[in-house]
Motif scaffolding. Sequence first.
Motif, PDB file in Angstrom:
ATOM      1  N   TRP A 157       0.851  -1.201   0.000  1.00 47.99           N
ATOM      2  CA  TRP A 157       0.000   0.000   0.000  1.00 47.99           C
ATOM      3  C   TRP A 157       0.876   1.237   0.000  1.00 47.99           C
ATOM      4  N   ASN A 158       0.408   2.285  -0.705  1.00 50.53           N
ATOM      5  CA  ASN A 158       1.080   3.584  -0.640  1.00 50.53           C
ATOM      6  C   ASN A 158       0.039   4.671  -0.388  1.00 50.53           C
ATOM      7  N   GLY A 159       0.493   5.879  -0.237  1.00 53.24           N
ATOM      8  CA  GLY A 159      -0.413   6.979   0.128  1.00 53.24           C
ATOM      9  C   GLY A 159      -0.990   7.742  -1.042  1.00 53.24           C
ATOM     10  N   SER A 160      -1.153   7.088  -2.187  1.00 53.02           N
ATOM     11  CA  SER A 160      -1.601   7.793  -3.383  1.00 53.02           C
ATOM     12  C   SER A 160      -3.044   8.281  -3.297  1.00 53.02           C
ATOM     13  N   ARG A 161      -3.833   7.713  -2.368  1.00 51.57           N
ATOM     14  CA  ARG A 161      -5.216   8.169  -2.180  1.00 51.57           C
ATOM     15  C   ARG A 161      -5.423   8.760  -0.785  1.00 51.57           C
ATOM     16  N   SER A 162      -4.339   9.176  -0.161  1.00 48.41           N
ATOM     17  CA  SER A 162      -4.421   9.746   1.188  1.00 48.41           C
ATOM     18  C   SER A 162      -4.591  11.259   1.113  1.00 48.41           C
ATOM     19  N   ALA A 163      -5.723  11.728   1.581  1.00 47.62           N
ATOM     20  CA  ALA A 163      -6.007  13.166   1.585  1.00 47.62           C
ATOM     21  C   ALA A 163      -5.272  13.824   2.748  1.00 47.62           C
ATOM     22  N   GLN A 164      -4.513  14.866   2.450  1.00 48.01           N
ATOM     23  CA  GLN A 164      -3.793  15.601   3.487  1.00 48.01           C
ATOM     24  C   GLN A 164      -4.422  16.977   3.668  1.00 48.01           C
ATOM     25  N   TYR A 192      -5.734  10.567  11.080  1.00 45.75           N
ATOM     26  CA  TYR A 192      -4.628  10.572  12.043  1.00 45.75           C
ATOM     27  C   TYR A 192      -3.702  11.748  11.742  1.00 45.75           C
ATOM     28  N   ILE A 193      -2.885  12.077  12.720  1.00 46.47           N
ATOM     29  CA  ILE A 193      -1.914  13.161  12.568  1.00 46.47           C
ATOM     30  C   ILE A 193      -0.591  12.555  12.128  1.00 46.47           C
ATOM     31  N   ILE A 207      -3.165  16.486   8.834  1.00 44.91           N
ATOM     32  CA  ILE A 207      -4.279  15.591   9.150  1.00 44.91           C
ATOM     33  C   ILE A 207      -4.461  14.725   7.910  1.00 44.91           C
ATOM     34  N   VAL A 208      -4.355  13.417   8.072  1.00 42.15           N
ATOM     35  CA  VAL A 208      -4.397  12.504   6.932  1.00 42.15           C
ATOM     36  C   VAL A 208      -5.642  11.627   7.014  1.00 42.15           C
ATOM     37  N   THR A 209      -6.367  11.559   5.921  1.00 46.53           N
ATOM     38  CA  THR A 209      -7.534  10.687   5.789  1.00 46.53           C
ATOM     39  C   THR A 209      -7.346   9.832   4.542  1.00 46.53           C
ATOM     40  N   GLU A 264       3.278   3.060  14.120  1.00 40.17           N
ATOM     41  CA  GLU A 264       4.372   3.407  13.212  1.00 40.17           C
ATOM     42  C   GLU A 264       4.148   4.740  12.509  1.00 40.17           C
ATOM     43  N   PHE A 265       2.910   5.027  12.159  1.00 35.72           N
ATOM     44  CA  PHE A 265       2.678   6.211  11.324  1.00 35.72           C
ATOM     45  C   PHE A 265       1.858   7.304  11.992  1.00 35.72           C
ATOM     46  N   VAL A 266       1.270   7.037  13.147  1.00 32.28           N
ATOM     47  CA  VAL A 266       0.495   8.067  13.844  1.00 32.28           C
ATOM     48  C   VAL A 266       1.442   8.903  14.703  1.00 32.28           C
ATOM     49  N   ALA A 267       1.503  10.202  14.464  1.00 33.83           N
ATOM     50  CA  ALA A 267       2.417  11.085  15.197  1.00 33.83           C
ATOM     51  C   ALA A 267       2.043  11.158  16.676  1.00 33.83           C
TER      52      ALA A 267
END
Length: 276
Positions: A157-164, A192-193, A207-209, A264-267
């Motif tokens: 998985w990558n963040g190509s559909r992750s809204a920032q 998550y942050i 803020i990532v969704t 791992e990825f939540v600040a």
Amino acid sequence: MGSDNGPLLKRHRLAHYLAYLLFFLACTIFGTGVIKLHTNKKVHTPEKAQAPKKLKKSEEVKAPEKEELYNYKKSYLKKHFGCAEKFKEDLPVHSKETWKKYRDTYLSVVGEAESTIGDPEADFDGFGDISHFAKQSPGKGRGIFAGQDIAQDTLMWNGSRSAQFKDAHSFQKFLFDLEDDYLACDPLQWSYIFDLNEGKGKPDLRIVTDLDEGSFCNNGESTGNMGYLDVSFEKERPRQNGIRPLFATRDIRKGEEILCRYGEFVADYGWSAVGM
């Protein structure tokens, strides 16, 4: 024996009678006039008497400024949208149409220049060619499952559909613009942050969704089967929008639930760091 006062008494009685008659006529005429005057007097009806005073322009209540419209804490938003009650239900797995609505709404809020999800019309998600499917996971709500056997170290998985979102204002506007309490509750649960600098130097928080089925990935904690690997594994796999890709941390069997490692990825900064 007779009296000489008879005619005089008659005249006195006649005079008294005429006086009484004139007095009666005067009272009757005066009373009729009073009644008429009272009848012709204007009387305010209850509706007119209770009508509210019309505000002058200077007294009208002003609408809040734009920057005041979306200044809420995350806990308040969950109450506002009724999320606690909604998450007691078995919520549906989202259709392609629903994901498109999320992406279109995000794009309308941040604009094309600031968008991090690519073409909202395109049919792709962060899993790329990895076969997967979403369904209810016992005791966990919705989950994501492998549609094939996946070997350890495979890019999943990558963040190509992750809204920032760069600020709380745009994220909250996104929630309200969805115009659907159920759809608003999901991002409040999933988002998550994330620190784009990964703890190196000054934090660059977002803020990532994740606007794909990656949002259904439940937490497997340290035993999660999808997570970070050494950065050497990222060679020839460029990061999408600054977000590290996730790999299979062991072999995963077809039909097995894919579990993330949230830590791992939540600040560590939490939502208070972005004003929520």
